[in-house]
Structures are given as structure tokens and as C-alpha cells.
Design an enzyme around this catalytic site. Structure first.
Site, PDB file in Angstrom:
ATOM      1  N   SER A   1     -34.424 -28.246 -36.322  1.00 20.18           N
ATOM      2  CA  SER A   1     -33.417 -27.042 -36.136  1.00 20.18           C
ATOM      3  C   SER A   1     -33.795 -25.924 -36.483  1.00 20.18           C
ATOM      4  CB  SER A   1     -32.122 -26.925 -37.760  1.00 20.18           C
ATOM      5  OG  SER A   1     -31.944 -29.013 -37.965  1.00 20.18           O
TER       6      SER A   1
ATOM      7  N   GLU B   1     -44.553 -29.546 -31.382  1.00 17.53           N
ATOM      8  CA  GLU B   1     -42.657 -31.077 -32.104  1.00 17.53           C
ATOM      9  C   GLU B   1     -43.799 -32.220 -30.684  1.00 17.53           C
ATOM     10  OE1 GLU B   1     -41.022 -33.376 -33.207  1.00 17.53           O
ATOM     11  OE2 GLU B   1     -40.848 -31.313 -34.203  1.00 17.53           O
TER      12      GLU B   1
ATOM     13  N   GLN C   1     -28.499 -34.311 -37.556  1.00 23.23           N
ATOM     14  CA  GLN C   1     -28.457 -35.116 -38.002  1.00 23.23           C
ATOM     15  C   GLN C   1     -26.762 -35.002 -39.343  1.00 23.23           C
ATOM     16  OE1 GLN C   1     -32.102 -35.758 -40.614  1.00 23.23           O
ATOM     17  NE2 GLN C   1     -33.645 -34.962 -38.534  1.00 23.23           N
TER      18      GLN C   1
ATOM     19  N   VAL D   1     -49.626 -31.529 -35.799  1.00 20.57           N
ATOM     20  CA  VAL D   1     -50.096 -30.688 -36.728  1.00 20.57           C
ATOM     21  C   VAL D   1     -51.070 -31.517 -37.789  1.00 20.57           C
ATOM     22  CG1 VAL D   1     -51.332 -28.692 -37.669  1.00 20.57           C
ATOM     23  CG2 VAL D   1     -49.169 -28.559 -36.068  1.00 20.57           C
TER      24      VAL D   1
ATOM     25  N   CYS E   1     -29.369 -32.231 -47.569  1.00 24.94           N
ATOM     26  CA  CYS E   1     -28.156 -32.944 -47.297  1.00 24.94           C
ATOM     27  C   CYS E   1     -27.841 -33.566 -48.831  1.00 24.94           C
ATOM     28  CB  CYS E   1     -27.330 -33.503 -45.707  1.00 24.94           C
ATOM     29  SG  CYS E   1     -26.360 -33.242 -45.980  1.00 24.94           S
TER      30      CYS E   1
ATOM     31  N   ASP F   1     -36.444 -26.887 -44.894  1.00 23.44           N
ATOM     32  CA  ASP F   1     -36.689 -28.792 -45.657  1.00 23.44           C
ATOM     33  C   ASP F   1     -38.212 -28.323 -45.703  1.00 23.44           C
ATOM     34  OD1 ASP F   1     -33.493 -28.864 -45.190  1.00 23.44           O
ATOM     35  OD2 ASP F   1     -33.929 -31.246 -44.451  1.00 23.44           O
TER      36      ASP F   1
ATOM     37  N   LYS G   1     -31.094 -27.575 -49.278  1.00 24.89           N
ATOM     38  CA  LYS G   1     -31.762 -27.957 -47.964  1.00 24.89           C
ATOM     39  C   LYS G   1     -30.834 -28.492 -46.473  1.00 24.89           C
ATOM     40  CE  LYS G   1     -36.217 -28.999 -50.058  1.00 24.89           C
ATOM     41  NZ  LYS G   1     -36.829 -28.075 -49.654  1.00 24.89           N
ATOM     42  N   THR G   2     -30.547 -27.504 -46.427  1.00 23.32           N
ATOM     43  CA  THR G   2     -29.065 -28.363 -45.799  1.00 23.32           C
ATOM     44  C   THR G   2     -29.175 -27.578 -44.156  1.00 23.32           C
ATOM     45  OG1 THR G   2     -27.297 -26.666 -45.440  1.00 23.32           O
ATOM     46  CG2 THR G   2     -27.682 -28.281 -47.421  1.00 23.32           C
ATOM     47  N   ALA G   3     -28.392 -27.646 -42.780  1.00 24.22           N
ATOM     48  CA  ALA G   3     -28.935 -27.121 -41.604  1.00 24.22           C
ATOM     49  C   ALA G   3     -27.703 -25.777 -41.418  1.00 24.22           C
ATOM     50  CB  ALA G   3     -28.000 -28.051 -40.502  1.00 24.22           C
TER      51      ALA G   3
ATOM     52  N   CYS H   1     -22.461 -27.728 -48.068  1.00 24.91           N
ATOM     53  CA  CYS H   1     -22.131 -29.271 -47.833  1.00 24.91           C
ATOM     54  C   CYS H   1     -21.079 -29.210 -47.862  1.00 24.91           C
ATOM     55  CB  CYS H   1     -22.846 -29.412 -49.253  1.00 24.91           C
ATOM     56  SG  CYS H   1     -22.813 -31.660 -49.005  1.00 24.91           S
TER      57      CYS H   1
END
Length: 443
Positions: free
Chosen positions: A46, A68, A76, A111, A194, A329, A337-339, A372
Site C-alpha cells: 500500500s 517488489e 488485505q 532487497v 490491523c 507497517d 498499523k492499518t491501510a 479500524c
């Protein structure tokens, strides 16, 4: 080779050491790399996709690259509903190729090493890539293996997890196959992404059992390592009322340490009584795994003592390397830790990088906003929004601690659309994503 602008800025920082905090460049020698980008983004989740879109507009597509390895990208937050049979996992998936902004270089690798003293990274194929500015958006890693009996235990029935694309459908299968006994839902003794998701599936299971006539045969248990049901009192009070009304059993400070899938047993340590364990039989088990930073990050010089990317919580700039930034995150930001947090962070980070590129001090602060949507049934949500201080930071002129059908449809249908077509395009972010929705509705 580094660009003339890059070399000029490095020279400026050497001449005027007092400018190093704002010049945005670490001034040691750079690595000998043929692949050089003005902005290098590590991670295509994200935060990574969002910032690559923003950086494309800022410096041009050919000056931006994303590292990536994954072919697919998943929304998610939808997996809570997938695990409850309300959505198909395919609706949460897009190809990474379709999301990388056009013209931005996709480096399909992992990486293997960060070298911020030389402004470069090394990938798993041995290639060194240098940068002027680095954005770390690695996300976090799931550690099912830290629970004895997992992940191999997922080969048995009656156990699932909404945290992995490989196991989320197993949750739905376990719900459907439930007959009689304990339905157990866990929360680990680590930070998680989440943080509401481990209990959301419990409320959905309760609703499903009621709908299918199995509720009287189900003993629903939520075993959490935390000392509280939810960290923000306003919303926790509402959740406790739901727990009591629906006859759900909550065991605080219980941490899952072993699964015995052949016996359908789950072993928990009692965190307030070191050395003491308790064994529960289960007819269904939903596992939230321990989580932590990726090993490549932990072994770098970019992290704090716990292994998280060490950035300023207001500006999102690295505390040691001024040309390194973080989002999402993988960071040590003291918020959930959320979108939604990524959406709020993205606009602040965009502004911070803009200022640093101009040798100016960052002037926009991230207040820790996160959200949330606590799914409490197949058509209700409590929309929790709060800041660094744990204070509600709500969007709507209503009591958001109450269950609402409108918030459910926002979670299930509106937010995915805005994620794919807004956030990942770099057009959506700011104080809070739900505020954006309200502003749109008022126009």
C-alpha cells in the site's frame, strides 16, 4: 553515476554541515552502480505503490523505481470478509504490473542489503541500485513458525487465518464445518497489522452460527495477549457491551504458543503467570500469527532496537539518514498499523520529501491518525478513528462507537474502490480517508 544535481547537493552539505538535516542527503561515498534513481521505493504494498505514484508526479516516472518481488498485490482489509464467506479472495487481488505507475521502473527482486552510508541497496540477484532518496515501505513479516505446530498445522481441517492469502479460505471452511464445541480466536504477543481483525472474525463467526442455527452449540472464545479488549476506551466500552450481550468469552493475557492439530488442541501461556499454560480443545481455531520486521531491515543500520525503521514520528524522515523516509507497517510509528494510517501518512510524507528536496525544513506533521472499521456482524461496523494519543479523531458528526449499517457498506464496498482508484494512484490521502469521503459527499 550520480546526477549533477545529486553531486551539487552533496557538495553543498559538505560545505555547510549545518544544512545536513534538511539537504536530504547522506554525504558518504556512493556505491558504484549503473542503476541510479532519484527516488527508490522499497516495497510494493500500500505505502510503496502510493508513494511511487506521488513521486512520479514530483520527479518524473523515469526517475522513480519500485523494488517488489510479488506478482500480485492484495487489498488485505477485505480478508476479514473473505474469511467469513462474504467476499471472494479474488476480489482482493490485482496484478502488481497493473498497479505500478506507468513509466515507473518495476524491479522484480528482493532487497538483500541496505547500505544507507553509500546511498544504495543490493538485490537478491546481486545488483546494486543507488538513489538520491529512499522510501522504505517493506511492510511486516508473518511468523506462523513461532507457534509450535505451525504452519504445517494448516494442512489439517478446522484451523484458518485471515492474515494470509494461503489460509484465509481455510477460515471460511472451518466456519462452515463447525458442529459443536469451542471456536477460538487469538491475538499474539507482538505488534500486528490491523489490530482489530483478530476479533472482527469472532463477531462474524457469532453471526454466522446464529444464522445457521449453531450458536447454542458454540462456545466462542477470544484469547488475546493484550490486557485490554481494544486500546481506545471509547470503542472498547462498546465492544465489551457486545461481548456481554452475545455471550462471548474473552481471556486477556493469553498467548498462543502451540497448536496440536491432530488432537485439536491449542496451548496458551498465561502472560501474567510466567511458566503457566492452559490447553483448550477446539472445533474451530482462527490464528493471528506473531509479526515483526523483515530480516533484511533488522540487520541494517536503519532500525531501532526492536528492528523497526527508525523515523521521526511527525515528519516520517529517518532519524539518522535525512534522505531516507518510511511509511506503513515497517516503521516504528507509535500508532496502529492499518491501510488508513498509510493513507494519512502518504500526504505528510509527500510534503516532507518535497521540502527536503528543496533544502527546506519539513513543515507538515503526522498526528498518528489511523482507523479500524470494527466489523461486528455481516451488516454492522463500529468505525474507530484515533491519533497518537489514543484520542478519537472522528470524521462523522455521529457517535462512531455505535454499530452502524452505513459504516459496514463503507468498509465492504466504498473503501475497496477508493483504495484501488484513489490511494494507489496517489490521489487520496490526508488527515483521514473517511474525511475524504465526507468531503466528497458534501460537494
Amino acid at each position: 553515476m550520480a546526477s549533477p544535481v545529486f553531486n551539487a547537493q552533496r557538495l553543498l552539505c559538505r560545505i555547510c554541515p549545518g544544512l545536513r538535516g534538511v539537504c536530504g542527503l547522506h554525504t558518504t561515498s556512493s556505491c558504484a552502480s549503473k542503476d541510479h534513481y532519484k527516488v527508490l521505493v522499497v516495497g510494493g504494498g500500500s505505502g510503496g505503490i502510493t508513494m511511487s505514484a506521488r513521486m512520479k508526479r514530483k520527479v518524473g516516472a523515469r526517475n522513480v523505481a519500485v523494488i517488489e518481488p510479488s506478482e500480485n498485490h492484495y487489498y488485505q482489509p477485505l480478508w476479514t470478509l473473505v474469511g467469513a464467506g462474504a467476499k471472494a479472495v479474488s476480489t482482493s487481488r490485482r496484478s502488481t504490473a497493473s498497479l505500478i505507475p506507468s513509466g515507473v521502473k518495476w524491479i522484480k527482486s528482493q532487497v538483500q542489503e541496505f547500505n544507507p552510508d553509500k546511498n544504495c541497496v543490493r538485490t537478491d540477484d546481486g545488483k546494486e541500485i543507488s538513489y538520491e532518496y529512499l522510501i522504505v515501505a517493506l511492510g511486516l513479516k508473518l511468523h506462523y513458525e513461532k507457534i509450535k505446530g505451525l504452519p504445517e498445522g494448516f494442512n489439517y481441517p478446522k484451523i484458518g487465518s485471515n492474515y494470509s492469502v494461503e489460509t484465509v479460505d481455510k477460515t471460511w471452511k472451518a466456519l462452515q464445518d463447525f458442529k459443536e464445541g469451542n471456536a477460538i480466536f487469538t491475538f499474539p504477543n507482538t505488534p500486528v497489522k490491523c489490530g482489530g481483525a483478530p476479533q472482527k472474525i469472532m463477531y462474524l463467526a457469532d453471526s454466522y452460527f446464529r444464522k445457521t442455527g449453531k450458536r447454542s452449540k458454540a462456545n466462542i472464545m477470544y484469547n488475546t495477549s493484550l490486557p485490554v479488549l481494544f486500546g481506545i476506551k471509547k470503542y472498547a466500552d462498546s465492544l465489551w457491551n457486545i461481548v456481554k450481550t452475545r455471550d462471548l468469552n474473552v481471556n486477556l493475557r493469553h498467548n498462543l504458543i502451540e497448536v496440536r492439530p491432530d488432537k485439536q488442541e491449542a496451548v496458551f501461556e498465561k502472560l501474567d503467570n510466567p511458566g503457566e499454560t492452559v490447553v483448550f480443545e477446539y472445533e474451530m481455531l482462527h490464528v493471528t500469527p506473531p509479526m515483526g520486521p523483515h530480516e533484511v531491515l533488522k540487520k541494517s543500520t536503519l532500525v531501532d532496537e526492536a528492528g523497526w525503521l527508525d523515523i521521526d514520528k511527525d515528519m516520517l524522515q529517518h532519524k539518522k539518514y535525512p534522505n531516507v523516509f518510511g511509511i506503513g507497517d515497517c516503521t516504528n510509528l507509535p500508532t496502529a498499523k492499518t491501510a488508513a494510517a498509510v493513507a494519512a501518512q502518504s500526504s505528510v510524507l509527500d510534503r516532507t520529501i518535497s521540502r527536503v528536496m528543496k533544502n527546506e525544513n519539513p513543515d507538515k506533521r503526522y498526528d498518528g491518525y489511523t482507523s479500524c472499521p470494527l466489523v461486528t456482524s455481516y451488516n454492522t461496523v463500529i468505525l474507530a478513528e484515533f491519533d497518537y494519543n489514543g484520542q478519537p479523531l472522528e470524521t462523522f458528526p455521529i457517535d462512531q462507537s455505535k454499530e452502524r449499517m452505513s459504516m459496514f457498506y463503507m468498509k465492504a464496498d466504498v473503501m475497496p474502490h477508493l483504495y484501488w482508484h484513489g490511494l494507489l494512484k496517489g490521489f487520496w490521502g490526508g488527515p483521514g480517508p473517511y474525511r475524504k469521503i465526507m468531503h466528497l459527499g458534501m460537494k
